[in-house]
Design a protein around this motif. Structure first.
Motif: not given
Length: 368
Positions: A79-85, A90-95, A129-137, A164-166
């Motif tokens: 999961i850390t490989a996915l997040l860091l890759a 400047g990106d936003t991630v929703a966890l 919630p609204d996901l505008t501006g999120v890079r990864l959910v 956003a990617l999921v």
């Protein structure tokens, strides 16, 4: 021909039959391989970048998830490989606010230090919630340890509309419980340490996805960081997948019986299992999932009573992790989860249901 889960589990990733060869080849214990003096490596040159035993396991997991897979040394490594890759400054991630706490801790330290913004969203949020501006959910469904479930298809549609990617953490459900990629997710990540391999003897993680470019970024990260599992771990994992369908069936059967028992007790509160018609997660779980996992959660009121319960039980081992053939339980507050002191994550093993219910009943009675 399309086969059912049991058949797919038994045959996943096996090479074509060769007379005189085993069904599943043994682990290849090699780091370097012979090179052609002129042209260099063949199919394998160095085990950090390619390895035959690892490739067979990846083929097996890919067959169950429905997309190419990459395996890692642990679920956290995956999961850390996915997040860091995927994420950049400047990106936003929703966890998930109620997901695996170590992932949140990683985001709140390493990712924030790298300039990645973090948004925490409860799994059961409705509407999402609204996901505008999120890079990864990143979704975790059922969430660990509270077992809330979210609608992967609906959230994926909303995320994609917002650009956003999921990714879905499929650890608790396993690919026999649900296939997030078929529901619209871009990536699947999971800890194979849990129910996928199910014998409490190997650490493993994986990432799967249908987009070659996206998965290629994750593979490049793995090659450059070296977060690969060893040959024997890969072989153990592949061998264990053959019984996944059988193990999940008994674990789910036991979980249903345990949940029903706990609901009858006035000394147990907060019983959660997505397979219960009365559970808040049931409406989504019953349509989104093909089977419900063997994990139940409940509250015994205090840390002291949890300790008494575990000491009194003969068939319930006090241990962290879940999804193994032995029934285990742990008090999640001791690890850092934001749960009540008496909250228990209970992982049903494959013991006979009548024996397990009798043991739990006696332990609860004696721990009052």
């Amino acid at each position: 021909m399309t086969y059912s889960d049991g058949t797919r589990s038994v045959h996943a990733g096996l090479p074509a039959p060769v007379v005189g060869e085993p069904f599943l080849p043994g682990p290849v214990f090699a780091a370097p391989y012979h090179l052609d003096p002129s042209t260099g490596p063949g199919d394998h040159g160095y085990a950090r970048t390619e390895h035959p035993t690892r490739e067979l396991l990846e083929s097996a997991i890919g067959a169950l998830e429905g997309a190419p897979a990459l395996v890692f040394a642990s679920g956290q490594a995956a999961i850390t490989a996915l997040l860091l890759a995927v994420l950049r400054t400047g990106d936003t991630v929703a966890l998930p606010a109620d997901g695996y706490f170590t992932v949140r801790a990683f985001a709140e330290t390493t990712l924030r230090d790298l300039g990645v913004k973090l948004v925490l969203i409860p799994t059961a949020s409705h509407p999402y919630p609204d996901l505008t501006g999120v890079r990864l959910v990143l979704l975790e469904t059922p969430a660990n340890p509270g077992l809330d479930v979210c609608d992967v298809r609906a959230i994926s549609e909303a995320a994609h509309a917002a650009g956003a990617l999921v990714a879905v953490d499929n650890t608790t459900a396993t690919p026999l419980g649900q296939n997030p990629l078929a529901l619209g997710a871009d990536l699947v990540v999971a800890s194979g340490t849990k129910a996928l391999t199910g014998h409490s003897d190997v650490l493993l993680g994986y990432v799967a996805g249908t987009d070659p470019e996206l998965l290629g970024k994750v593979e490049t990260w793995r090659k450059q960081t070296g977060a690969v599992p060893g040959a024997f771990d890969c072989w153990l994992a592949h061998r264990s997948i053959a019984t996944l369908d059988l193990r999940l069936a008994r674990q789910s059967q036991n979980a249903a019986a345990v949940a029903e028992l706990l609901l009858t007790r006035d000394d147990v509160t907060g019983v959660r299992w997505p397979g219960l018609p009365s559970d808040p997660s049931y409406p989504i779980a019953s349509t989104q999932m093909r089977r419900i996992p063997g994990v139940v959660s409940f509250d015994l009121g205090s840390a002291e009573r949890v300790a008494r319960f575990l000491e009194a039980a003969d068939l319930v081992f006090a241990a962290t992790s879940f999804g193994g053939v032995h029934t285990t339980a742990d008090r999640r507050a001791q690890w850092g989860d934001d749960t009540a002191p008496g909250f228990v994550r209970f992982s049903c093993g494959i013991e006979d249901t009548t024996d397990l219910i009798a043991d739990i009943t006696a332990a609860l009675d004696s721990s009052r």
